[in-house]
Motif scaffolding. Sequence first.
Motif, PDB file in Angstrom:
ATOM      1  N   ALA A 130       0.835  -1.210   0.000  1.00 35.48           N
ATOM      2  CA  ALA A 130       0.000   0.000   0.000  1.00 35.48           C
ATOM      3  C   ALA A 130       0.867   1.256   0.000  1.00 35.48           C
ATOM      4  CB  ALA A 130      -0.938  -0.002   1.207  1.00 35.48           C
ATOM      5  N   LEU A 131       1.909   1.253   0.818  1.00 35.63           N
ATOM      6  CA  LEU A 131       2.808   2.418   0.837  1.00 35.63           C
ATOM      7  C   LEU A 131       3.533   2.578  -0.497  1.00 35.63           C
ATOM      8  CD1 LEU A 131       4.342   2.333   4.424  1.00 35.63           C
ATOM      9  CD2 LEU A 131       2.981   4.163   3.412  1.00 35.63           C
ATOM     10  N   ASN A 132       3.985   1.471  -1.082  1.00 37.39           N
ATOM     11  CA  ASN A 132       4.663   1.559  -2.376  1.00 37.39           C
ATOM     12  C   ASN A 132       3.735   2.095  -3.464  1.00 37.39           C
ATOM     13  OD1 ASN A 132       7.132   0.717  -1.381  1.00 37.39           O
ATOM     14  ND2 ASN A 132       6.758  -1.438  -1.862  1.00 37.39           N
ATOM     15  N   ARG A 133       2.458   1.680  -3.425  1.00 39.48           N
ATOM     16  CA  ARG A 133       1.490   2.225  -4.389  1.00 39.48           C
ATOM     17  C   ARG A 133       1.343   3.730  -4.187  1.00 39.48           C
ATOM     18  NH1 ARG A 133      -1.115  -2.668  -3.405  1.00 39.48           N
ATOM     19  NH2 ARG A 133      -2.467  -1.761  -1.821  1.00 39.48           N
ATOM     20  N   LYS A 134       1.261   4.151  -2.927  1.00 37.44           N
ATOM     21  CA  LYS A 134       1.156   5.587  -2.639  1.00 37.44           C
ATOM     22  C   LYS A 134       2.411   6.309  -3.124  1.00 37.44           C
ATOM     23  CE  LYS A 134       0.352   9.004   0.920  1.00 37.44           C
ATOM     24  NZ  LYS A 134      -0.072   9.285   2.273  1.00 37.44           N
ATOM     25  N   GLY A 135       3.585   5.705  -2.895  1.00 41.75           N
ATOM     26  CA  GLY A 135       4.838   6.290  -3.381  1.00 41.75           C
ATOM     27  C   GLY A 135       4.851   6.423  -4.889  1.00 41.75           C
ATOM     28  N   ASN A 136       4.344   5.410  -5.581  1.00 45.89           N
ATOM     29  CA  ASN A 136       4.279   5.463  -7.042  1.00 45.89           C
ATOM     30  C   ASN A 136       3.355   6.582  -7.513  1.00 45.89           C
ATOM     31  OD1 ASN A 136       6.108   3.409  -7.718  1.00 45.89           O
ATOM     32  ND2 ASN A 136       4.549   1.843  -7.361  1.00 45.89           N
ATOM     33  N   VAL A 137       2.220   6.754  -6.818  1.00 44.22           N
ATOM     34  CA  VAL A 137       1.290   7.836  -7.163  1.00 44.22           C
ATOM     35  C   VAL A 137       1.982   9.184  -6.968  1.00 44.22           C
ATOM     36  CG1 VAL A 137      -0.844   9.009  -6.460  1.00 44.22           C
ATOM     37  CG2 VAL A 137      -0.823   6.519  -6.756  1.00 44.22           C
TER      38      VAL A 137
ATOM     39  N   GLY B  43      11.636   1.710  -6.751  1.00 39.68           N
ATOM     40  CA  GLY B  43      11.282   3.105  -6.518  1.00 39.68           C
ATOM     41  C   GLY B  43      12.509   3.956  -6.234  1.00 39.68           C
ATOM     42  N   LEU B  44      13.419   3.447  -5.403  1.00 41.40           N
ATOM     43  CA  LEU B  44      14.646   4.187  -5.103  1.00 41.40           C
ATOM     44  C   LEU B  44      15.479   4.394  -6.364  1.00 41.40           C
ATOM     45  CD1 LEU B  44      15.616   2.408  -1.774  1.00 41.40           C
ATOM     46  CD2 LEU B  44      14.825   4.772  -2.031  1.00 41.40           C
ATOM     47  N   SER B  45      15.530   3.393  -7.196  1.00 44.25           N
ATOM     48  CA  SER B  45      16.284   3.499  -8.447  1.00 44.25           C
ATOM     49  C   SER B  45      15.651   4.543  -9.376  1.00 44.25           C
ATOM     50  CB  SER B  45      16.349   2.131  -9.131  1.00 44.25           C
ATOM     51  OG  SER B  45      17.192   2.172 -10.241  1.00 44.25           O
ATOM     52  N   ARG B  46      14.327   4.570  -9.430  1.00 49.19           N
ATOM     53  CA  ARG B  46      13.649   5.578 -10.261  1.00 49.19           C
ATOM     54  C   ARG B  46      13.883   6.993  -9.731  1.00 49.19           C
ATOM     55  NH1 ARG B  46       8.088   4.868 -10.256  1.00 49.19           N
ATOM     56  NH2 ARG B  46       8.222   3.246  -8.695  1.00 49.19           N
ATOM     57  N   VAL B  47      13.884   7.151  -8.402  1.00 51.97           N
ATOM     58  CA  VAL B  47      14.199   8.460  -7.821  1.00 51.97           C
ATOM     59  C   VAL B  47      15.632   8.830  -8.192  1.00 51.97           C
ATOM     60  CG1 VAL B  47      14.523   9.740  -5.666  1.00 51.97           C
ATOM     61  CG2 VAL B  47      12.501   8.289  -5.960  1.00 51.97           C
ATOM     62  N   GLY B  48      16.538   7.852  -8.135  1.00 51.70           N
ATOM     63  CA  GLY B  48      17.918   8.094  -8.566  1.00 51.70           C
ATOM     64  C   GLY B  48      17.991   8.536 -10.021  1.00 51.70           C
ATOM     65  N   ASP B  49      17.201   7.907 -10.870  1.00 51.23           N
ATOM     66  CA  ASP B  49      17.161   8.296 -12.288  1.00 51.23           C
ATOM     67  C   ASP B  49      16.696   9.748 -12.432  1.00 51.23           C
ATOM     68  OD1 ASP B  49      17.933   5.711 -12.968  1.00 51.23           O
ATOM     69  OD2 ASP B  49      15.909   5.086 -13.540  1.00 51.23           O
ATOM     70  N   TYR B  50      15.689  10.115 -11.638  1.00 50.22           N
ATOM     71  CA  TYR B  50      15.197  11.493 -11.686  1.00 50.22           C
ATOM     72  C   TYR B  50      16.302  12.461 -11.274  1.00 50.22           C
ATOM     73  CZ  TYR B  50      12.866  15.798 -10.452  1.00 50.22           C
ATOM     74  OH  TYR B  50      12.532  17.124 -10.352  1.00 50.22           O
TER      75      TYR B  50
END
Length: 115
Positions: free
Chosen positions: A32-39, A61-68
């Motif tokens: 649930a938290l990961n879904r919220k993080g994705n949103v 998610g951490l990797s995608r934030v790193g990409d950003y």
Amino acid sequence: MDYKKVFGRFEGQNGFIKTIARPSMDGSQKAALNRKGNVLYNSGDIEGARRIFLTTGYSDGLSRVGDYYKSQGRDLDALRMYWMAPDKHKAEPIVQRLSVVIQQLIHEEEVRSDE
């Protein structure tokens, strides 16, 4: 161990300390938290998503934030996220670039001290 005493000298240097202690939560809470993080991430709230992904340890998610961060020219912040993910494939090029910079700085310092 008194962590404040050991790491206090690094205050204000925008560093990071990797810890492995995460709040205990079951799989459904994490999901649930990961879904919220994705949103949050998809709506542009990168920092909100980052906090959630750090809490849950969500590697993708951490990797995608790193990409950003990398796309914004924030290589050290990107490296932190890749390191926490852990995503060595994405971290390695940044580590290599930083090692070249450090080698150049050491060389320049040696040249100055020889003069």
